[in-house]
Design a protein around this motif. Sequence first.
Motif, PDB file in Angstrom:
ATOM      1  N   GLN A  14      42.926  36.197  44.645  1.00 11.86           N
ATOM      2  CA  GLN A  14      41.859  36.089  45.638  1.00 11.86           C
ATOM      3  C   GLN A  14      40.885  35.011  45.216  1.00 11.86           C
ATOM      4  N   ASP A  15      40.543  34.159  46.160  1.00 13.68           N
ATOM      5  CA  ASP A  15      39.547  33.125  45.903  1.00 13.68           C
ATOM      6  C   ASP A  15      38.186  33.809  45.869  1.00 13.68           C
ATOM      7  N   ARG A  29      36.882  33.247  53.189  1.00 15.06           N
ATOM      8  CA  ARG A  29      37.537  33.606  51.938  1.00 15.06           C
ATOM      9  C   ARG A  29      39.027  33.389  52.104  1.00 15.06           C
ATOM     10  N   SER A  30      39.737  33.339  50.982  1.00 14.59           N
ATOM     11  CA  SER A  30      41.186  33.184  51.062  1.00 14.59           C
ATOM     12  C   SER A  30      41.861  34.008  49.973  1.00 14.59           C
ATOM     13  N   LYS A  48      39.840  44.728  54.366  1.00 14.13           N
ATOM     14  CA  LYS A  48      38.981  45.865  54.705  1.00 14.13           C
ATOM     15  C   LYS A  48      37.863  45.365  55.616  1.00 14.13           C
ATOM     16  N   TYR A  49      37.724  45.984  56.786  1.00 13.65           N
ATOM     17  CA  TYR A  49      36.709  45.623  57.785  1.00 13.65           C
ATOM     18  C   TYR A  49      36.918  44.228  58.368  1.00 13.65           C
ATOM     19  N   GLY A  50      38.176  43.797  58.443  1.00 17.01           N
ATOM     20  CA  GLY A  50      38.483  42.494  59.021  1.00 17.01           C
ATOM     21  C   GLY A  50      39.932  42.441  59.458  1.00 17.01           C
ATOM     22  N   PRO A  51      40.369  41.307  59.987  1.00 14.83           N
ATOM     23  CA  PRO A  51      41.744  41.173  60.476  1.00 14.83           C
ATOM     24  C   PRO A  51      42.738  40.998  59.325  1.00 14.83           C
ATOM     25  N   SER A  72      36.617  42.151  53.366  1.00 10.97           N
ATOM     26  CA  SER A  72      36.948  41.890  51.966  1.00 10.97           C
ATOM     27  C   SER A  72      38.406  42.258  51.710  1.00 10.97           C
ATOM     28  N   TYR A  73      38.989  41.622  50.692  1.00 15.26           N
ATOM     29  CA  TYR A  73      40.383  41.883  50.341  1.00 15.26           C
ATOM     30  C   TYR A  73      40.545  43.363  49.984  1.00 15.26           C
ATOM     31  N   ASP A  74      41.581  43.996  50.509  1.00 17.25           N
ATOM     32  CA  ASP A  74      41.870  45.387  50.189  1.00 17.25           C
ATOM     33  C   ASP A  74      43.130  45.470  49.331  1.00 17.25           C
ATOM     34  N   LYS A  75      44.265  44.979  49.869  1.00 21.39           N
ATOM     35  CA  LYS A  75      45.527  45.058  49.125  1.00 21.39           C
ATOM     36  C   LYS A  75      46.571  44.174  49.784  1.00 21.39           C
ATOM     37  N   THR A  76      47.694  44.024  49.100  1.00 17.44           N
ATOM     38  CA  THR A  76      48.860  43.333  49.646  1.00 17.44           C
ATOM     39  C   THR A  76      49.965  44.369  49.773  1.00 17.44           C
TER      40      THR A  76
END
Length: 79
Positions: A14-15, A29-30, A48-51, A72-76
Amino acid sequence: MSKSTAPTPSEREQDTGWRAPSRPGGLGRSATVTNHCGRTMRVKVVIKYGPDSRCFTLPPRHWARFNWTFGSYDKTVTC
């Protein structure tokens, strides 16, 4: 259909800094997903809380990057 967390050989980076996305006037973010498995994997980035990302098909030693502007990043996960 349940989604499982991507196996260990599928690496996620995660960036942590903000960056300018492709569209002017915004911040984002990426996350980069790299396939270190010996077989082709289908994975997606869950936000989380996004597309969430689309489902990426990654052959061994290939990568994909997903950009988003909120959440924010949750998981892959596999897909």
